[in-house]
Motif scaffolding. Structure first.
Motif, short mmCIF file in Angstrom:
data_model
loop_
_atom_site.label_atom_id
_atom_site.label_comp_id
_atom_site.label_asym_id
_atom_site.label_seq_id
_atom_site.Cartn_x
_atom_site.Cartn_y
_atom_site.Cartn_z
N ILE A 170 0.84 -1.20 0.00
CA ILE A 170 0.00 0.00 0.00
C ILE A 170 0.88 1.25 0.00
N LEU A 174 1.00 4.00 -2.90
CA LEU A 174 0.77 5.43 -2.66
C LEU A 174 1.95 6.25 -3.14
N ILE A 177 1.62 6.47 -6.93
CA ILE A 177 0.57 7.43 -7.31
C ILE A 177 1.07 8.85 -7.10
N PHE A 178 1.77 9.09 -5.98
CA PHE A 178 2.32 10.41 -5.69
C PHE A 178 3.31 10.82 -6.77
#
Length: 188
Positions: A170, A174, A177-178
Motif C-alpha cells: 500500500i 501510494l 501514485i504520488f
C-alpha cells in the motif's frame, strides 16, 4: 471416576507384567497413554504403604497415578485405578446375607455366592470398559486441541507476514501514485 482420575499426573491403560513382592514393586507395560509424558513402554509402581494399591495379579489395569521422585509411580487406593477383574477382599463387597431355611443345602448357598460374584464382576467390567472409552474420548479431544494449536501457530506467523507485505504494498502504491501525480503536475 475419569474426571477425578484425570487430576493425577499420569493416566494409562496397561498390563501388570512383573510382580516383585519382596521389593514391593510392580511393573506395568503401558498399552495406551492418555495423560502425562513418559518415554518408555514400561513403568514401575512402588508400594509405599498406607493408601498404596497392590496390583499383585498380572492383568489389565486402568491406572491413575502420580510420579515419585525416582520416576516410579504410586497407585493410590484412593484413586479410581482399577484392574480388569476385581480381586481381593478390599475391592469386592461381601455378598448379601441370605436367609436360608434349614432344609436348603450347601449347593444353593454356593450358587447364590457364585451368582453374586458374577454380578460384581459384570459390574466391574462395565465400569472398566466405560472408563476406557471415556479416556479414549478425552485423548481424542486433547489430540484435536493440539492439532488446532499447531495449525494456528503455523498460520499465525504467516498472517503477520501477509499483513506486513500488504502495508508495504500500500505504501509503495501510494508512493507510485504520488510520483505519477507529481510528474503530471510538473509536465503542465
Amino acid at each position: 471416576m475419569v474426571e477425578t482420575g484425570l487430576k493425577y499426573e499420569i493416566v494409562f491403560y496397561g498390563e501388570v507384567i512383573k510382580v516383585d513382592s519382596i521389593k514391593r514393586t510392580y511393573t506395568f507395560r503401558i498399552i495406551e497413554l492418555f495423560k502425562g509424558k513418559y518415554n518408555s513402554q514400561f513403568i514401575t509402581q512402588k508400594y509405599l504403604g498406607n493408601c498404596s494399591c497392590i496390583p499383585s495379579i498380572k492383568q489389565l489395569w486402568i491406572v491413575y497415578a502420580n510420579f515419585n521422585d525416582d520416576k516410579t509411580i504410586e497407585l493410590s487406593g484412593c484413586s479410581p485405578s482399577t484392574g480388569f477383574k476385581p480381586y481381593g477382599s478390599d475391592s469386592m463387597p461381601p455378598p448379601p446375607e441370605i436367609k436360608i431355611s434349614q432344609k436348603t443345602d450347601d449347593q444353593i448357598k454356593s450358587l447364590s455366592f457364585y451368582a453374586w460374584d458374577l454380578k460384581f464382576e459384570n459390574r466391574n467390567l462395565q465400569d472398566w470398559i466405560y472408563q476406557l472409552e471415556k479416556l479414549r474420548i478425552y485423548k481424542s479431544l486433547e489430540n484435536q486441541k493440539l492439532e488446532k494449536e499447531k495449525t494456528e501457530s503455523k498460520i499465525e506467523p504467516y498472517s503477520k507476514y501477509i499483513i506486513i507485505s500488504l502495508i508495504v504494498n500500500i505504501v509503495l502504491f501510494l508512493v507510485l501514485i504520488f510520483v505519477i501525480l507529481k510528474k503530471k503536475n510538473f509536465a503542465k
